[in-house]
Design a protein around this motif. Structure first.
Motif, mmCIF file in Angstrom:
data_model
loop_
_atom_site.group_PDB
_atom_site.id
_atom_site.type_symbol
_atom_site.label_atom_id
_atom_site.label_comp_id
_atom_site.label_asym_id
_atom_site.label_seq_id
_atom_site.Cartn_x
_atom_site.Cartn_y
_atom_site.Cartn_z
ATOM 1 N N VAL A 1 25.170 -15.238 4.455
ATOM 2 C CA VAL A 1 25.767 -14.187 5.280
ATOM 3 C C VAL A 1 24.786 -13.804 6.384
ATOM 4 C CG1 VAL A 1 26.705 -11.842 5.273
ATOM 5 C CG2 VAL A 1 27.155 -13.357 3.349
ATOM 6 N N SER A 2 25.296 -13.583 7.587
ATOM 7 C CA SER A 2 24.446 -13.339 8.753
ATOM 8 C C SER A 2 23.694 -12.011 8.703
ATOM 9 C CB SER A 2 25.279 -13.388 10.030
ATOM 10 O OG SER A 2 26.148 -12.273 10.055
ATOM 11 N N LYS A 3 22.669 -11.928 9.518
ATOM 12 C CA LYS A 3 21.881 -10.703 9.672
ATOM 13 C C LYS A 3 22.795 -9.571 10.145
ATOM 14 C CE LYS A 3 17.906 -9.032 12.287
ATOM 15 N NZ LYS A 3 16.805 -9.410 13.177
ATOM 16 N N ASN A 4 22.532 -8.360 9.661
ATOM 17 C CA ASN A 4 23.309 -7.170 10.019
ATOM 18 C C ASN A 4 24.819 -7.418 9.872
ATOM 19 O OD1 ASN A 4 20.873 -5.873 10.660
ATOM 20 N ND2 ASN A 4 20.955 -6.664 12.737
ATOM 21 N N PRO A 5 25.263 -7.711 8.640
ATOM 22 C CA PRO A 5 26.661 -8.111 8.440
ATOM 23 C C PRO A 5 27.680 -7.014 8.753
ATOM 24 C CG PRO A 5 25.541 -7.834 6.340
ATOM 25 C CD PRO A 5 24.503 -7.706 7.398
ATOM 26 N N TYR A 6 28.823 -7.474 9.255
ATOM 27 C CA TYR A 6 29.991 -6.637 9.537
ATOM 28 C C TYR A 6 31.011 -6.943 8.451
ATOM 29 C CZ TYR A 6 34.387 -5.270 11.768
ATOM 30 O OH TYR A 6 35.609 -4.723 12.035
ATOM 31 N N LEU A 7 31.615 -5.909 7.901
ATOM 32 C CA LEU A 7 32.612 -6.075 6.850
ATOM 33 C C LEU A 7 33.825 -5.221 7.194
ATOM 34 C CD1 LEU A 7 33.413 -7.002 3.922
ATOM 35 C CD2 LEU A 7 32.308 -4.900 3.131
ATOM 36 N N SER A 8 34.998 -5.827 7.106
ATOM 37 C CA SER A 8 36.244 -5.103 7.332
ATOM 38 C C SER A 8 37.211 -5.474 6.218
ATOM 39 C CB SER A 8 36.829 -5.477 8.691
ATOM 40 O OG SER A 8 38.049 -4.798 8.899
ATOM 41 N N PHE A 9 37.903 -4.491 5.674
ATOM 42 C CA PHE A 9 38.889 -4.738 4.635
ATOM 43 C C PHE A 9 39.918 -3.615 4.640
ATOM 44 C CE2 PHE A 9 35.608 -2.163 2.767
ATOM 45 C CZ PHE A 9 36.282 -1.248 1.961
ATOM 46 N N LYS A 10 41.026 -3.845 3.940
ATOM 47 C CA LYS A 10 42.096 -2.850 3.831
ATOM 48 C C LYS A 10 42.399 -2.622 2.362
ATOM 49 C CE LYS A 10 44.308 -4.190 8.139
ATOM 50 N NZ LYS A 10 45.543 -4.520 8.821
ATOM 51 N N PHE A 11 42.876 -1.426 2.065
ATOM 52 C CA PHE A 11 43.361 -1.152 0.714
ATOM 53 C C PHE A 11 44.561 -0.212 0.798
ATOM 54 C CE2 PHE A 11 40.199 2.178 1.405
ATOM 55 C CZ PHE A 11 40.793 3.317 0.867
ATOM 56 N N ASN A 12 45.412 -0.299 -0.221
ATOM 57 C CA ASN A 12 46.588 0.568 -0.283
ATOM 58 C C ASN A 12 46.164 1.944 -0.772
ATOM 59 O OD1 ASN A 12 48.458 -1.396 0.523
ATOM 60 N ND2 ASN A 12 48.563 -2.211 -1.560
ATOM 61 N N GLY A 13 46.588 2.969 -0.049
ATOM 62 C CA GLY A 13 46.239 4.340 -0.392
ATOM 63 C C GLY A 13 45.300 4.917 0.639
ATOM 64 N N GLY A 14 44.852 6.106 0.361
ATOM 65 C CA GLY A 14 43.935 6.786 1.278
ATOM 66 C C GLY A 14 44.697 7.673 2.239
ATOM 67 N N ALA A 15 44.091 8.795 2.549
ATOM 68 C CA ALA A 15 44.692 9.748 3.479
ATOM 69 C C ALA A 15 43.577 10.431 4.253
ATOM 70 C CB ALA A 15 45.519 10.776 2.722
ATOM 71 N N ALA A 16 43.930 10.978 5.387
ATOM 72 C CA ALA A 16 42.944 11.691 6.206
ATOM 73 C C ALA A 16 42.245 12.741 5.353
ATOM 74 C CB ALA A 16 43.625 12.331 7.404
ATOM 75 N N GLY A 17 40.916 12.764 5.437
ATOM 76 C CA GLY A 17 40.124 13.718 4.669
ATOM 77 C C GLY A 17 39.546 13.149 3.389
ATOM 78 N N ASP A 18 40.141 12.056 2.860
ATOM 79 C CA ASP A 18 39.570 11.395 1.684
ATOM 80 C C ASP A 18 38.237 10.755 2.068
ATOM 81 O OD1 ASP A 18 41.908 12.043 0.377
ATOM 82 O OD2 ASP A 18 42.643 9.990 0.190
ATOM 83 N N THR A 19 37.437 10.407 1.071
ATOM 84 C CA THR A 19 36.147 9.771 1.367
ATOM 85 C C THR A 19 36.122 8.310 0.943
ATOM 86 O OG1 THR A 19 35.220 10.497 -0.738
ATOM 87 C CG2 THR A 19 34.821 11.919 1.166
#
Length: 103
Positions: free
Chosen positions: A65-83
């Motif tokens: 994996v490259s230096k200073n890796p970037y990670l993006s993913f999605k998940f079902n659920g979550g709402a504004a204000g959640d952590t």
């Protein structure tokens, strides 16, 4: 200050998380140009993401994996204000963690 930057946005019941992690990610295959000695492997081995303390993603990485890796993913659920919390542990036992609020 953490070495992980996180942005999380919820839309239509799906949360998209984007993060950038600062880490040198050495493979152990490169040599020091001055000494000719191998640079020891030093890389993130495990990344865990939690939403309100519930694990929503785990990634097991290797030295490829490259230096200073970037990670993006999605998940079902979550709402504004959640952590969302992202934690990584490297092959030398060091770890970093950061938390962001979902917008």
């Amino acid at each position: 200050m953490s070495n992980i930057k996180i942005r999380a946005k919820a839309s239509n019941g799906v949360t998209t998380v984007k993060s950038l992690m600062s880490h040198e990610m050495e493979t152990g295959l490169r040599k020091d140009k001055k000494t000719g000695e191998a640079i020891p492997a030093h890389f993130i081995q495990e990344v865990t993401a939690k939403w309100n303390d519930q694990v929503v993603m785990t990634a097991l990485w290797s030295s490829g994996v490259s230096k200073n890796p970037y990670l993006s993913f999605k998940f079902n659920g979550g709402a504004a204000g959640d952590t969302v919390e992202i934690t990584w542990v490297d092959n030398k036992g060091a770890s970093e963690s950061a938390t962001a609020e979902i917008s």
